[in-house]
Design an enzyme around this catalytic site. Structure first.
Site: not given
Length: 789
Positions: A515, A627
């Protein structure tokens, strides 16, 4: 005579008949975003058109490898992270649900920078993604539109005029957005800035023609580059120009389309805007397109001569606002002085909106001046500023957060006063991801395994994954799911070896933390776990440890010193750990360079453990978490963002939940967070921090990480040490379960089976029904080769 149909009755008819052949009956949805993080388009287009196998075969017949071809395509990296990728998933879902929806944004010449790691540090490189052209876009010069900047305002007897402006042209480029096997293709329209041909040549005294032509760049710079900040506001004039540029061009386009539509109003010149909110829904993706509100007012009042109150009613009914963050440093607060210069008429309109708003509040709360100050769009102070979030809340009929916990925080803290005023305006719309890209495309092995058991309907109705629950203890299914994961890990290992020359142990636990790099996302907490693990191996090398490959990846904003230092720390820890013979292949630390959509599609299907460890109350939703869940990784995470709902769907016992809850964080803030307490009482934490501090991981530059340690010890807003002990204990439980592959895989199957809620199809269905007032349709439009009735 039959009663005329109400809007909702018309919508019900539409939902039965589908959009095919109805021309203009359905309301049009306009999703306005400064970011669309699309990634690659080739495979997604084949998947959605149902052509992947045919193309695969055809290319193979030519002696070529389709996957090799796919690797040549550049990512369209027109986004920073979650917000931009969410917009891309939403476009996929809106097309798949048969909505008449348009994505509107900017065609940046340079997207998010490419990240290189040099000597362990991030180095940025321009992303020249259009170098070889873009086959998916079609320029539409016939729809080019003027956008005005600067100038002055004149109040005349026949209305307000905005005069002596500088004009920049907005050239649209259209990219098709195919729905999944429903013969629907929507449009993403991105604007590119172009100087008019008389730019700088209108001046009477142009001495230098060459200079004037070269100055065209000044106008065209508007669409040159994406601002690379995620969750951070940088008040630059060029950025404000970008925000107005996309808004002004898009609204002209929307109004042109409204006026030329076959209905909407009976009068021939179509000056009647009564029906505008029934035909047009504008969704503002964060406050970046907030200028839509004053710009729509300007067009209605100044250009179309609608009276103010009517115009305001139309504007509010048309616009809706999605809030994406509660971090104060991310909120857009533009200096009034910048508006005065760049958008003088919009400043007047904002003042007028604010005056009426404050009059309304004052009438309801007489004498409460502090409330007026808190609720004003204009923030007084040394530098007067415009609070764009307040403008959005006032000018929209719906305001939503992006996960249940976030929407509650929005109501209880950020917009508390506004919630008390109009509670019915506030909603929650938990984010989702498209299962086409994030399962079928990136993980065909898992998709096939699921299809074998429950058919393929789940791809457009992800809640059907619930049908896998009875198979949680099915020996064959357990084996198949584990086998797919192992194959994905082998494939990713080969990729890492080829690209980065790193050899990894494919039977180790793939522990993945990818991220944007940000203090609130707490990559530092992960680092402390890795260092502690390393110290335990060194202390007792004979002990049996669960082998781990820790992968951390993500970009740091170029101006974010601490984030760049965090990357250097990760690479430095890797340099020590990966070359220590005592450790061997029991622990490896890899920084995944240039994390982006196309890399996510490779790493996520290979992950065993997903790290979602932000301080409770800081991550609005997260979508990477979803995800990983869908792709068969287990989650270690805090009760933050959508993790809360993931735990609710799958059962908290099927995730590794740890750490402070929002209430605990608030209590700790009231008491006063003292990092030293934890440092003094946790010997393993102290050892790890001291090693980082003393230069154990940076022997050539002993005080390299002093800023990190100083921050952690003295001004850590995100309380890393407070969650260290719980995190270490939780990680021990992860190790324990991983030792039992069958039980691990059972939890994986439970997670996959319970991930149905997190489809963006579900999210968009809620937006459509509860904000836009339209009904999605699952009907296929007949293909072009079949004549319509």
């Amino acid at each position: 005579m039959a009663k005329p149909l109400t809007d909702s009755e018309k919508r019900k008819q539409i939902s039965v008949r589908g959009l095919a052949g109805l021309g203009d009956v359905a309301e049009r949805i306009y999703y306005l975003s400064l970011e669309f993080y699309m990634g690659r388009t080739l495979q997604n287009t084949m998947v959605n058109l149902g052509l992947q196998n045919a193309c695969d075969e055809a290319i193979y017949q030519l002696g070529l490898d389709l996957e090799e071809l796919e690797e040549i395509e550049e990512d369209a990296g027109l986004g920073n992270g979650g917000l931009g990728r969410l917009a891309a998933c939403f476009l996929d879902s809106m097309a798949t649900l048969g909505l008449a929806a348009y994505g509107y944004g900017i065609r940046y010449e340079f997207g998010i920078f490419n990240q290189k790691i040099v000597n362990g540090w991030q180095v940025e490189e321009a992303d020249d993604w259009l170098r070889y052209g873009n086959p998916w876009e079609k320029a539409r010069p016939e729809y080019m539109l003027p956008v005005h900047f600067y100038g002055r305002v004149e109040h005349t007897p026949d209305g307000v005029k905005w005069l002596d402006t500088q004009v920049v042209l907005a050239m649209p480029y259209d990219t098709p957005v195919p729905g999944y096997k429903n013969n629907t293709v929507n449009t993403m329209r991105l604007w590119s800035a172009k100087a008019p041909n008389d730019f700088k040549l209108q001046d009477f005294n142009v001495g230098d023609y060459i200079e004037a032509v070269l100055d065209r760049n000044l106008a065209e710079n508007i669409s040159r580059v994406l601002y690379p900040n995620d969750n951070f506001f940088e008040g630059k004039e060029l950025r404000l120009k970008q925000e107005y540029f996309v808004v002004a061009a898009t609204l002209q386009d929307i109004i042109r389309r409204f006026k030329s539509s076959k209905f909407g109003c009976r009068d021939p010149v179509r000056t009647c805007f009564e029906t505008f909110p029934d035909k047009v829904a504008i969704q503002l993706n964060d406050t970046h397109p907030a200028l839509s509100i004053p710009e729509l007012m300007r067009i209605l009042v100044d250009v179309e001569k609608v009276d103010w109150d009517k115009a305001w009613e139309i504007t509010k009914k048309t616009c809706a606002y999605t809030n994406h963050t509660v971090l104060p440093e991310a909120l857009e607060r533009w200096p009034v002085s910048m508006f005065e210069k760049l958008l003088p008429r919009h400043l007047e309109i904002i003042y007028a909106i604010n005056q009426r708003h404050l009059d309304h509040v004052a009438a309801l709360f007489p004498g409460d001046v502090d409330r007026l100050r808190r609720m004003s769009v204009i923030e007084e102070g040394d530098c007067k500023r415009i609070n764009m979030a307040h403008l959005c809340v006032i000018g929209s009929h719906a305001v939503n957060g992006v996960a249940r916990i976030h929407s509650e925080i929005v109501k209880q803290s950020v917009f508390k006063d506004f919630y008390e005023l109009e509670p019915e305006k506030f909603q929650n719309k938990t984010n989702g991801i498209t299962p086409r890209r994030w399962l079928l495309l990136c993980n065909p092995g898992l998709a096939d395994t699921i299809v074998e058991k429950i058919g393929e309907e789940f791809l457009t109705d992800l809640s059907q994954l619930k049908k896998l629950l009875p198979l949680v203890s099915d020996e064959v299914f357990i084996r198949d799911v584990a086998k797919v994961k192992q194959e994905n890990k082998l494939k990713f290992s080969a990729f890492l070896e080829k690209e980065y020359k790193v050899k990894i142990n494919p039977s180790s636990m793939f522990d993945v933390h990818v991220k944007r790099i940000h203090e609130y996302k707490r990559q530092l907490l992960n680092c402390l776990h890795v260092v502690t693990l390393y110290n335990r191996i060194k202390r007792d090398p004979a002990k049996a440890f669960v082998p781990r490959t820790v992968m951390i990846g993500g970009k740091a904003a170029p101006g974010y010193h601490m984030a760049k230092l965090i990357i250097k720390l990760v690479t430095s820890i890797g340099d020590v750990v990966n070359h220590d013979p005592v450790v061997g292949d029991r622990l490896k630390v890899i920084f995944l360079e240039n994390y982006r959509v196309s890399l996510a599609e490779k790493v996520i299907p290979a992950a065993d453990l997903s790290q979602q460890i932000s301080t409770a109350g800081t991550e609005a939703s997260g979508t990477g978490n979803m995800k990983f869940m869908l792709n068969g990784a287990l989650t270690i995470g805090t009760m933050d963002g959508a993790n809360v709902e993931m735990a609710e769907e799958a059962g908290a016992e099927n995730l590794f939940i740890f750490g402070l809850r929002v209430e605990d964080v608030e209590a700790l803030d009231r008491k006063g967070y003292n990092a030293r307490e934890y440092y003094d009482h946790l010997p393993e934490l102290k050892q790890a921090v001291d090693q980082i501090s003393s230069g154990f991981f940076s022997p050539k530059e002993p005080d390299c990480f002093k800023d990190i340690v100083n921050m952690l010890m003295h001004h850590d807003r995100f309380k890393v040490f407070a969650d260290y002990e719980a995190y270490m204990q939780c990680q021990a439980q992860v190790d324990q379960l991983y030792r039992n592959p069958k039980e691990w895989t059972k939890k994986v199957i439970r997670n996959i089976a319970c991930s149905g809620k997190f489809s963006s199809d579900r999210t968009i269905t809620e937006y459509a029904r509860e904000i836009w007032g339209v009904e999605p349709s699952d009907l296929q439009i007949p293909p072009p080769n079949i004549p319509r009735d």
